[in-house]
Motif scaffolding. Structure first.
Motif, short mmCIF file in Angstrom:
data_model
loop_
_atom_site.label_atom_id
_atom_site.label_comp_id
_atom_site.label_asym_id
_atom_site.label_seq_id
_atom_site.Cartn_x
_atom_site.Cartn_y
_atom_site.Cartn_z
N ASP A 109 -0.39 4.78 -7.77
CA ASP A 109 -1.57 4.22 -7.46
C ASP A 109 -1.93 4.77 -6.11
O ASP A 109 -1.30 4.71 -5.19
N TYR A 110 -3.23 5.14 -6.05
CA TYR A 110 -3.61 5.84 -4.66
C TYR A 110 -3.81 5.20 -3.50
O TYR A 110 -3.90 5.30 -2.45
N ARG A 111 -3.87 3.65 -3.84
CA ARG A 111 -4.09 2.80 -2.71
C ARG A 111 -2.56 2.14 -2.41
O ARG A 111 -2.77 1.31 -1.44
N CYS A 112 -1.52 2.69 -3.23
CA CYS A 112 -0.22 2.14 -2.74
C CYS A 112 0.34 2.98 -1.18
O CYS A 112 0.42 4.05 -1.52
N ARG A 116 1.73 6.78 -0.87
CA ARG A 116 1.53 7.72 -0.05
C ARG A 116 2.62 8.49 0.83
O ARG A 116 2.62 9.43 1.10
N GLU A 145 -10.77 -0.35 -6.81
CA GLU A 145 -10.90 0.95 -6.41
C GLU A 145 -9.63 1.90 -6.70
O GLU A 145 -9.94 2.94 -7.09
N SER A 146 -8.63 1.31 -6.96
CA SER A 146 -7.50 1.89 -7.57
C SER A 146 -7.75 2.75 -9.10
O SER A 146 -7.55 3.74 -9.27
N ARG A 177 -10.20 8.94 3.18
CA ARG A 177 -10.25 7.61 3.72
C ARG A 177 -11.20 6.79 3.54
O ARG A 177 -12.76 7.26 3.42
#
Length: 255
Positions: A109-112, A116, A145-146, A177
């Motif tokens: 998940d890119y918001r995790c 990252r 957003e994810s 960002r």
């Protein structure tokens, strides 16, 4: 019987055996004790533990080891029964060495924040090993957003190909960002030299929706609830693990 009650009963039985070891005539069935006997036994247990506190730590360690072994066996069964969808789904991005002897699959998940953190270490693992086939499963679980970010990444793969996906995937971790909106993602892709507008136009396609839905269903079958989650061989690794830990697991799976 609940798990804590079951663990307590197992401990009591083990302790009863310890207390009566070598005195068969004193052995008894703990389940058939009278109330006075039960109370006396409880006092005996308490006294024994007070005098030998290390026993409790040994029992806890043994229970944790048994639970870990059971978890591992259960995970192996889940992976084996879903192997085709994990390793050969035909739509996930494949990087590293396509002919590698070991495949590492990552649910992301890119918001995790931990995804990252793991990203650069996973890339180093794959690049320095040279014999790992690396598959990414888009698994957005941290809000709208994810989902938007994963839709955009999958659309990039479908519209512009694997190199475009790799740029988007890497860039979302290292450079992007702010709010993940379709407009901002399209502009970001354009800055990377891609056709951001074309990718954004494909975000809502049935094909993109199917990929994300299939990944969600696979995660449910594998009992995956968080990111990052890795699959190697027949094992599941839930959560972030530093590079050396990943290398150790790779060696273990190969061994």
């Amino acid at each position: 019987m609940t798990r804590p009650a079951f663990a307590q009963r197992r401990f009591a039985l083990a302790l009863a055996a310890t207390l009566t070891l070598g005195t068969p005539a004193l052995a008894f069935d703990i389940t058939s004790m009278t109330q006075p006997e039960s109370e006396a036994f409880g006092e005996a247990v308490r006294g024994y533990l007070m005098e030998n506190p290390g026993v409790l730590m040994e029992v806890i360690a043994e229970l944790e080891a048994q639970q870990a072994e059971a978890q591992s066996s259960g995970d192996s069964a889940l992976v084996l029964s879903n192997a085709a969808d994990i390793y050969e789904d035909g739509f996930s991005w494949v990087g590293g060495n396509p002919e590698g002897s070991l495949t590492v699959v990552e649910f992301i998940d890119y918001r995790c924040g931990y995804c990252r953190k793991a990203h650069s270490e996973v890339l180093e693992l794959v690049e320095t090993d040279g014999d790992i086939r690396y598959i990414v499963k888009e698994f957005p679980i941290l809000g709208e957003e994810s989902v938007i970010a994963s839709q955009f990444a999958v659309a990039a793969l479908q519209v512009a190909g694997p190199e475009a996906y790799e740029k988007i995937n890497h860039g979302l971790y290292t450079e992007f960002r702010g709010a993940m909106t379709a407009e901002r993602l399209a502009a970001f892709a354009t800055d990377l030299g891609l056709d951001g507008a074309a990718i954004a136009a494909g975000m809502d396609s049935p094909e993109v929706a199917k990929v994300l839905n299939d990944n969600q269903l696979l995660a449910q079958r594998l009992q995956i609830e968080g990111t990052p989650t890795f699959v190697m061989g027949d094992q599941l690794l839930r959560g972030y693990v530093p590079l050396e830990g990943m290398r150790a697991m790779v060696a273990d799976v190969r061994g």
